[in-house]
Design a protein around this motif. Structure first.
Motif, PDB file in Angstrom:
ATOM      1  N   LEU A  78       6.966   5.105  -8.470  1.00  0.00           N
ATOM      2  CA  LEU A  78       7.371   5.260  -7.190  1.00  0.00           C
ATOM      3  C   LEU A  78       7.402   4.274  -6.062  1.00  0.00           C
ATOM      4  O   LEU A  78       8.181   3.729  -5.644  1.00  0.00           O
ATOM      5  N   THR A  79       6.085   3.305  -6.180  1.00  0.00           N
ATOM      6  CA  THR A  79       5.917   2.210  -5.271  1.00  0.00           C
ATOM      7  C   THR A  79       6.910   1.044  -5.947  1.00  0.00           C
ATOM      8  O   THR A  79       7.463   0.306  -5.237  1.00  0.00           O
ATOM      9  N   LEU A  80       6.739   1.174  -7.247  1.00  0.00           N
ATOM     10  CA  LEU A  80       7.724   0.063  -7.955  1.00  0.00           C
ATOM     11  C   LEU A  80       9.162   0.023  -7.633  1.00  0.00           C
ATOM     12  O   LEU A  80       9.860  -0.756  -7.377  1.00  0.00           O
ATOM     13  N   SER A  81       9.570   1.427  -7.783  1.00  0.00           N
ATOM     14  CA  SER A  81      11.229   1.724  -7.024  1.00  0.00           C
ATOM     15  C   SER A  81      11.259   1.098  -5.979  1.00  0.00           C
ATOM     16  O   SER A  81      12.530   0.741  -5.678  1.00  0.00           O
ATOM     17  N   TRP A  82      10.369   1.536  -4.993  1.00  0.00           N
ATOM     18  CA  TRP A  82      10.661   1.124  -3.427  1.00  0.00           C
ATOM     19  C   TRP A  82      10.751  -0.394  -3.580  1.00  0.00           C
ATOM     20  O   TRP A  82      11.600  -1.045  -3.005  1.00  0.00           O
ATOM     21  N   VAL A 110       5.863   6.373  -0.225  1.00  0.00           N
ATOM     22  CA  VAL A 110       5.946   5.824   0.943  1.00  0.00           C
ATOM     23  C   VAL A 110       4.951   4.535   0.971  1.00  0.00           C
ATOM     24  O   VAL A 110       3.994   4.486   0.788  1.00  0.00           O
ATOM     25  N   VAL A 111       5.567   3.566   1.207  1.00  0.00           N
ATOM     26  CA  VAL A 111       5.024   2.095   1.239  1.00  0.00           C
ATOM     27  C   VAL A 111       4.915   1.212   2.284  1.00  0.00           C
ATOM     28  O   VAL A 111       6.131   1.340   3.232  1.00  0.00           O
ATOM     29  N   ARG A 112       3.915   0.545   2.653  1.00  0.00           N
ATOM     30  CA  ARG A 112       3.852  -0.270   3.628  1.00  0.00           C
ATOM     31  C   ARG A 112       3.434  -1.535   3.057  1.00  0.00           C
ATOM     32  O   ARG A 112       2.817  -1.874   2.036  1.00  0.00           O
ATOM     33  N   SER A 138       0.952  -1.208   0.393  1.00  0.00           N
ATOM     34  CA  SER A 138      -0.096  -0.022   0.124  1.00  0.00           C
ATOM     35  C   SER A 138       0.863   1.430  -0.123  1.00  0.00           C
ATOM     36  O   SER A 138       1.927   1.261   0.576  1.00  0.00           O
ATOM     37  N   SER A 139       0.520   2.199  -0.816  1.00  0.00           N
ATOM     38  CA  SER A 139       1.468   3.286  -0.893  1.00  0.00           C
ATOM     39  C   SER A 139       0.608   4.379  -0.563  1.00  0.00           C
ATOM     40  O   SER A 139      -0.640   4.760  -0.816  1.00  0.00           O
ATOM     41  N   TYR A 140       1.158   5.420   0.319  1.00  0.00           N
ATOM     42  CA  TYR A 140       0.423   6.582   0.884  1.00  0.00           C
ATOM     43  C   TYR A 140       0.604   7.833   0.145  1.00  0.00           C
ATOM     44  O   TYR A 140       1.364   7.765  -0.457  1.00  0.00           O
TER      45      TYR A 140
END
Length: 183
Positions: free
Chosen positions: A110-114, A83-85, A72-74
């Motif tokens: 952004l989420t994929l990069s994390w 910002v990922v959980r 889940s990205s915020y």
């Protein structure tokens, strides 16, 4: 298939046939690139369910394993902050494995990069990304994607895993949503 009313759909961008053809081409590329190697497909829930099922069935590869992650990205509203959980982690140890992350769509990246840096820290032999769809205009992070099905315009899209408020995911095609639904 799906539960869309005709008035919900503005325009079909990719037909079921176009998606199936491109998926077959992507599967052939994956088969060639991973020949003789064990492959672990990592699907990102919920959107990647359709792509993961169809891609895995299109592969000729005998030694393919699958696992799933939910993250889940915020951010504010529909914008990702990066910002990922982790909501559901992998059950599989990645140490020494050849890993292919399977995504339905990459927009900001952004989420994929994390996710890539998180999974790389787990010691895989290799880590690549396959996505059915990508929105180049929406990119905010430079993500190296090995397999891309289609580049799409930065519009509100539904179908083939893409949803709006958890609806329209099961449509077998990709379409733009009628503006009256979200404006």
């Amino acid at each position: 298939m799906g539960s869309a009313q005709p008035s919900d759909i503005a325009k079909v961008l990719l037909t079921e046939e176009q998606i199936a053809t491109r998926l077959g081409e992507m599967a052939a590329d994956v088969d060639r690139d991973y020949q003789g190697r064990d492959l672990l497909l990592v699907g990102v829930l919920k959107g990647a369910v359709m792509v993961m099922a169809d891609l895995s069935r299109a592969l000729q590869h005998e030694t393919v394993a699958m696992d799933w992650m939910a993250v889940s990205s915020y951010g504010s509203g529909t914008r990702s902050s990066g910002v990922v959980r982790i909501l559901k982690d992998l059950d599989t140890d990645l140490e020494g494995r050849h890993v292919l992350i399977v995504e339905d769509i990459i927009d900001s990246g952004l989420t994929l990069s994390w996710l890539i840096s998180n999974l790389k820290s787990r010691g895989p032999a290799s880590l690549e990304v396959a996505t059915m769809f990508r929105k180049p205009e929406a990119a905010q992070a430079d993500v190296d994607v090995r397999y891309v099905g289609f580049d799409l315009p930065n519009e509100f899209l539904v179908g083939y895993g893409l949803d709006w408020a958890e609806k329209y995911r099961t449509l077998p095609y990709v379409a733009t949503l009628a503006p009256h639904l979200y404006s």
